[in-house]
Structures are given as structure tokens and as C-alpha cells.
Scaffold this motif. Structure first.
Motif, PDB file in Angstrom:
ATOM      1  N   LEU A  61      -7.198  15.258   8.006  1.00 58.57           N
ATOM      2  CA  LEU A  61      -6.975  14.487   9.234  1.00 58.57           C
ATOM      3  C   LEU A  61      -7.623  13.103   9.177  1.00 58.57           C
ATOM      4  O   LEU A  61      -7.265  12.219   9.966  1.00 58.57           O
ATOM      5  N   ARG A  62      -8.553  12.902   8.247  1.00 58.32           N
ATOM      6  CA  ARG A  62      -9.157  11.580   8.091  1.00 58.32           C
ATOM      7  C   ARG A  62      -8.118  10.556   7.634  1.00 58.32           C
ATOM      8  O   ARG A  62      -8.229   9.372   7.952  1.00 58.32           O
ATOM      9  N   VAL A  63      -7.112  10.998   6.881  1.00 57.93           N
ATOM     10  CA  VAL A  63      -6.136  10.062   6.324  1.00 57.93           C
ATOM     11  C   VAL A  63      -5.218   9.482   7.402  1.00 57.93           C
ATOM     12  O   VAL A  63      -5.109   8.254   7.523  1.00 57.93           O
ATOM     13  N   PRO A  64      -4.536  10.296   8.223  1.00 59.89           N
ATOM     14  CA  PRO A  64      -3.736   9.693   9.293  1.00 59.89           C
ATOM     15  C   PRO A  64      -4.578   8.928  10.309  1.00 59.89           C
ATOM     16  O   PRO A  64      -4.113   7.955  10.906  1.00 59.89           O
ATOM     17  N   ARG A  65      -5.846   9.352  10.505  1.00 55.22           N
ATOM     18  CA  ARG A  65      -6.728   8.606  11.404  1.00 55.22           C
ATOM     19  C   ARG A  65      -6.999   7.213  10.826  1.00 55.22           C
ATOM     20  O   ARG A  65      -7.014   6.210  11.561  1.00 55.22           O
ATOM     21  N   TYR A  66      -7.216   7.143   9.526  1.00 51.78           N
ATOM     22  CA  TYR A  66      -7.409   5.850   8.858  1.00 51.78           C
ATOM     23  C   TYR A  66      -6.139   4.996   8.948  1.00 51.78           C
ATOM     24  O   TYR A  66      -6.197   3.797   9.224  1.00 51.78           O
ATOM     25  N   LEU A  67      -4.998   5.609   8.742  1.00 50.73           N
ATOM     26  CA  LEU A  67      -3.736   4.864   8.806  1.00 50.73           C
ATOM     27  C   LEU A  67      -3.482   4.316  10.210  1.00 50.73           C
ATOM     28  O   LEU A  67      -2.969   3.204  10.367  1.00 50.73           O
ATOM     29  N   ARG A  68      -3.831   5.091  11.214  1.00 49.59           N
ATOM     30  CA  ARG A  68      -3.637   4.633  12.592  1.00 49.59           C
ATOM     31  C   ARG A  68      -4.498   3.403  12.878  1.00 49.59           C
ATOM     32  O   ARG A  68      -4.086   2.502  13.614  1.00 49.59           O
ATOM     33  N   GLY A  69      -5.682   3.334  12.278  1.00 48.47           N
ATOM     34  CA  GLY A  69      -6.561   2.190  12.488  1.00 48.47           C
ATOM     35  C   GLY A  69      -6.220   0.986  11.637  1.00 48.47           C
ATOM     36  O   GLY A  69      -6.757  -0.108  11.851  1.00 48.47           O
ATOM     37  N   THR A  70      -5.349   1.178  10.635  1.00 45.86           N
ATOM     38  CA  THR A  70      -4.974   0.069   9.744  1.00 45.86           C
ATOM     39  C   THR A  70      -3.454  -0.052   9.675  1.00 45.86           C
ATOM     40  O   THR A  70      -2.897  -0.325   8.610  1.00 45.86           O
ATOM     41  N   ILE A  71      -2.795   0.140  10.797  1.00 48.57           N
ATOM     42  CA  ILE A  71      -1.340   0.240  10.808  1.00 48.57           C
ATOM     43  C   ILE A  71      -0.651  -1.056  10.396  1.00 48.57           C
ATOM     44  O   ILE A  71       0.479  -1.052   9.908  1.00 48.57           O
ATOM     45  N   SER A  72      -1.320  -2.196  10.565  1.00 50.67           N
ATOM     46  CA  SER A  72      -0.709  -3.482  10.213  1.00 50.67           C
ATOM     47  C   SER A  72      -0.961  -3.890   8.764  1.00 50.67           C
ATOM     48  O   SER A  72      -0.439  -4.901   8.302  1.00 50.67           O
ATOM     49  N   ARG A  73      -1.754  -3.115   8.038  1.00 48.95           N
ATOM     50  CA  ARG A  73      -2.114  -3.490   6.661  1.00 48.95           C
ATOM     51  C   ARG A  73      -0.934  -3.261   5.728  1.00 48.95           C
ATOM     52  O   ARG A  73      -0.251  -2.254   5.798  1.00 48.95           O
ATOM     53  N   ARG A  74      -0.724  -4.202   4.814  1.00 48.19           N
ATOM     54  CA  ARG A  74       0.431  -4.112   3.916  1.00 48.19           C
ATOM     55  C   ARG A  74       0.156  -4.855   2.613  1.00 48.19           C
ATOM     56  O   ARG A  74      -0.786  -5.638   2.529  1.00 48.19           O
ATOM     57  N   VAL A  75       0.978  -4.605   1.628  1.00 49.18           N
ATOM     58  CA  VAL A  75       0.853  -5.293   0.342  1.00 49.18           C
ATOM     59  C   VAL A  75       1.460  -6.684   0.470  1.00 49.18           C
ATOM     60  O   VAL A  75       2.573  -6.846   0.973  1.00 49.18           O
ATOM     61  N   PHE A  76       0.728  -7.695   0.013  1.00 49.11           N
ATOM     62  CA  PHE A  76       1.176  -9.086   0.097  1.00 49.11           C
ATOM     63  C   PHE A  76       1.704  -9.537  -1.268  1.00 49.11           C
ATOM     64  O   PHE A  76       1.040  -9.362  -2.282  1.00 49.11           O
ATOM     65  N   PHE A  77       2.895 -10.122  -1.271  1.00 51.99           N
ATOM     66  CA  PHE A  77       3.507 -10.630  -2.494  1.00 51.99           C
ATOM     67  C   PHE A  77       3.669 -12.149  -2.373  1.00 51.99           C
ATOM     68  O   PHE A  77       4.586 -12.614  -1.688  1.00 51.99           O
ATOM     69  N   PRO A  78       2.815 -12.939  -3.012  1.00 48.22           N
ATOM     70  CA  PRO A  78       2.957 -14.400  -2.936  1.00 48.22           C
ATOM     71  C   PRO A  78       4.199 -14.872  -3.685  1.00 48.22           C
ATOM     72  O   PRO A  78       4.494 -14.389  -4.777  1.00 48.22           O
ATOM     73  N   HIS A  79       4.936 -15.814  -3.096  1.00 49.57           N
ATOM     74  CA  HIS A  79       6.196 -16.270  -3.691  1.00 49.57           C
ATOM     75  C   HIS A  79       5.973 -17.218  -4.854  1.00 49.57           C
ATOM     76  O   HIS A  79       6.880 -17.462  -5.650  1.00 49.57           O
ATOM     77  N   SER A  80       4.761 -17.755  -4.984  1.00 52.13           N
ATOM     78  CA  SER A  80       4.508 -18.770  -6.011  1.00 52.13           C
ATOM     79  C   SER A  80       3.870 -18.203  -7.275  1.00 52.13           C
ATOM     80  O   SER A  80       3.447 -18.957  -8.138  1.00 52.13           O
ATOM     81  N   SER A  81       3.779 -16.888  -7.392  1.00 47.24           N
ATOM     82  CA  SER A  81       3.089 -16.300  -8.536  1.00 47.24           C
ATOM     83  C   SER A  81       3.959 -16.327  -9.785  1.00 47.24           C
ATOM     84  O   SER A  81       5.182 -16.363  -9.718  1.00 47.24           O
ATOM     85  N   SER A  82       3.303 -16.279 -10.949  1.00 48.51           N
ATOM     86  CA  SER A  82       4.019 -16.239 -12.218  1.00 48.51           C
ATOM     87  C   SER A  82       4.533 -14.825 -12.478  1.00 48.51           C
ATOM     88  O   SER A  82       4.181 -13.883 -11.758  1.00 48.51           O
ATOM     89  N   LEU A  83       5.348 -14.669 -13.500  1.00 50.16           N
ATOM     90  CA  LEU A  83       5.949 -13.366 -13.801  1.00 50.16           C
ATOM     91  C   LEU A  83       5.316 -12.767 -15.050  1.00 50.16           C
ATOM     92  O   LEU A  83       5.983 -12.404 -16.010  1.00 50.16           O
ATOM     93  N   GLN A  84       3.980 -12.642 -15.034  1.00 48.09           N
ATOM     94  CA  GLN A  84       3.232 -12.063 -16.129  1.00 48.09           C
ATOM     95  C   GLN A  84       2.559 -10.778 -15.674  1.00 48.09           C
ATOM     96  O   GLN A  84       1.952 -10.727 -14.601  1.00 48.09           O
ATOM     97  N   LEU A  85       2.686  -9.732 -16.489  1.00 50.18           N
ATOM     98  CA  LEU A  85       2.104  -8.435 -16.156  1.00 50.18           C
ATOM     99  C   LEU A  85       0.656  -8.345 -16.600  1.00 50.18           C
ATOM    100  O   LEU A  85       0.270  -8.920 -17.623  1.00 50.18           O
ATOM    101  N   GLN A  86      -0.140  -7.612 -15.836  1.00 41.90           N
ATOM    102  CA  GLN A  86      -1.470  -7.202 -16.260  1.00 41.90           C
ATOM    103  C   GLN A  86      -1.762  -5.836 -15.640  1.00 41.90           C
ATOM    104  O   GLN A  86      -1.306  -5.547 -14.540  1.00 41.90           O
TER     105      GLN A  86
END
Length: 240
Positions: A61-86
Motif C-alpha cells: 500500500l506504500r506504492v499507490p500512496r506514493y503515486l497519489r502524492g506524486t501524480i504529476s511526476r513524469r519522464v521529461f524528454f528534452p527536444h534538443s538532445s543528441s541521439l547517443q546512447l549510454q
């Protein structure tokens, strides 16, 4: 997840009806496809779906409780980044007290954008931390090889070897020259696989210090401060 808490299958009485536990875990597994910040917790909880107990449910139950408190958090993808893997990989050696199997994890970036991650228990028992780290390196090397093929199909030229960061000097040494390590024949296939990919210019193993090993988020529980630090490095952010 709580620090230094190791859940096991025999911590108490079974839940009379495990349906809700299984439903929540199944939903979290699906959600984990886009939420890297719950990868480790979901991996741990999913091991007990066959016979969960009350303690497992309490921690779940700690996991959905954490998600409820961070509901707006998301992965950010900058449009200006290069196409190199690491890529980064890490292991917690013999972390499962029931069978002493190690936990492997990796994450892959396209420039500064997090595009792939995984937390997985190893299928066999590793005899040393270097062996476990080497198997984690082989796992992420397979992922990197596939991603490079995918980029080529998209018309993106990938000419430079992909940097593969690990905190294990022993595993890197075995990958660079597996012939020298006669006492590690039991991991020879993984070592020679990584070596072959290195010679083909697919990956380039490099050392990274423990303080900036980003994959720690996928292998163990963190303090609040370290959790936020890793999320900032993974570009898992709240929008402005």
C-alpha cells in the motif's frame, strides 16, 4: 519502501483473500512501463502474488500512496538532445535471503532522456559480486544491441560505441579480458559475449563511482533525499 527491510515469503499468516493484492500488483506492473520510480518496489512485491501475507499487503500500500502524492511526476524528454546512447547497470549481490540470487538492474539513456529500464532477479546464484555484476552487464548489453538496431531502422546513424557504466572494476576487467580469469569460467559465456560486443564497437565498459550510480534506484530502497536525487538525474520531474 522502508530502508533495510527484507520481505520474505514466511513472515506471517497468509491473506484469507489475496485477490486485491494481486489486482494492485498487476496494475502496478502495467503502470511500471512508464513509471521508472516504482520499478524496484513493484519487482519486490510481485514475488509474493502466489501467497501474500498481511505484512506484504501493508508494504504494498506504500506504492499507490506514493503515486497519489506524486501524480504529476513524469519522464521529461528534452527536444534538443543528441541521439547517443549510454547505459548504466548495477547488482545487489545475493540480496534474496531465500535463495541468495542477486538482483540486476539497468537503465538506458538516449542522450539525457531515459528510454529503457529493468529490474530483474538473476536466474542462477552468483558466487561473487563481480560475477553478479558481469551478468548484469551482459543483460544491459543485450538491450543496448537491440536499441542500436532499432535506431538504425529509424535512420539514426549509431557509429560510436555505447558507454556502459558499472561500479564493479572486477566485472569490467573480466569483460575486457575474460581469458585472464581462469577461476571465472562459470561466467565465461557472459564475459566473452560482452567482449565480442566490445570488439564490434557496440559497447564500451566504463567505471562509475557509487555516489553517481543511477541504477541504485532500481536495486534497493533509498532515503527521501537520495530518491529525489536519482529522480532528478533520471529526468523524472514535476512539470513547472
Amino acid at each position: 519502501m522502508e530502508l533495510n527491510v527484507h520481505l520474505c515469503a514466511s513472515d506471517g499468516e497468509l491473506l484469507p483473500d489475496p485477490t486485491r493484492y494481486r489486482h494492485i500488483v498487476g496494475s502496478l506492473v502495467y503502470l511500471g512501463v512508464t513509471h521508472s520510480n516504482i520499478s524496484h518496489a513493484v519487482h519486490i512485491q510481485s514475488q509474493f502474488v502466489s501467497a501474500p501475507i498481511q505484512l506484504h499487503y501493508t508494504h504494498l500500500l506504500r506504492v499507490p500512496r506514493y503515486l497519489r502524492g506524486t501524480i504529476s511526476r513524469r519522464v521529461f524528454f528534452p527536444h534538443s538532445s543528441s541521439l547517443q546512447l549510454q547505459a548504466y547497470c548495477d547488482t545487489t549481490w545475493a540480496s534474496d535471503s531465500s535463495n541468495r540470487r542477486s538482483l540486476s538492474a539497468f537503465c538506458v539513456f538516449l542522450s539525457a532522456s531515459l528510454i529503457a529500464w529493468k529490474t530483474k532477479k538473476q536466474t542462477i546464484v552468483s558466487r561473487s559480486s563481480a560475477d553478479a555484476e558481469l551478468r548484469a552487464m551482459a543483460l544491459v548489453t543485450t538491450e543496448v544491441t537491440w536499441l542500436r538496431w532499432l535506431l538504425e531502422d529509424f535512420g539514426v546513424s549509431v557509429s560510436r560505441p555505447t558507454s556502459l557504466f558499472s561500479e564493479s572494476i572486477g566485472a569490467i576487467s573480466m569483460a575486457l579480458d575474460p581469458v585472464k580469469y581462469e577461476l571465472s569460467k562459470h561466467v565465461g559465456v557472459d564475459a566473452f559475449y560482452i567482449r565480442a560486443q566490445l570488439q564490434d564497437g557496440i559497447v564500451s565498459p566504463q567505471y562509475v563511482s557509487l555516489e553517481i550510480q543511477l541504477v541504485d534506484l532500481f536495486t534497493k530502497a533509498q532515503t527521501r533525499a537520495r530518491h529525489r536525487f536519482y529522480l532528478s538525474k533520471l529526468s523524472v520531474l514535476d512539470p513547472p
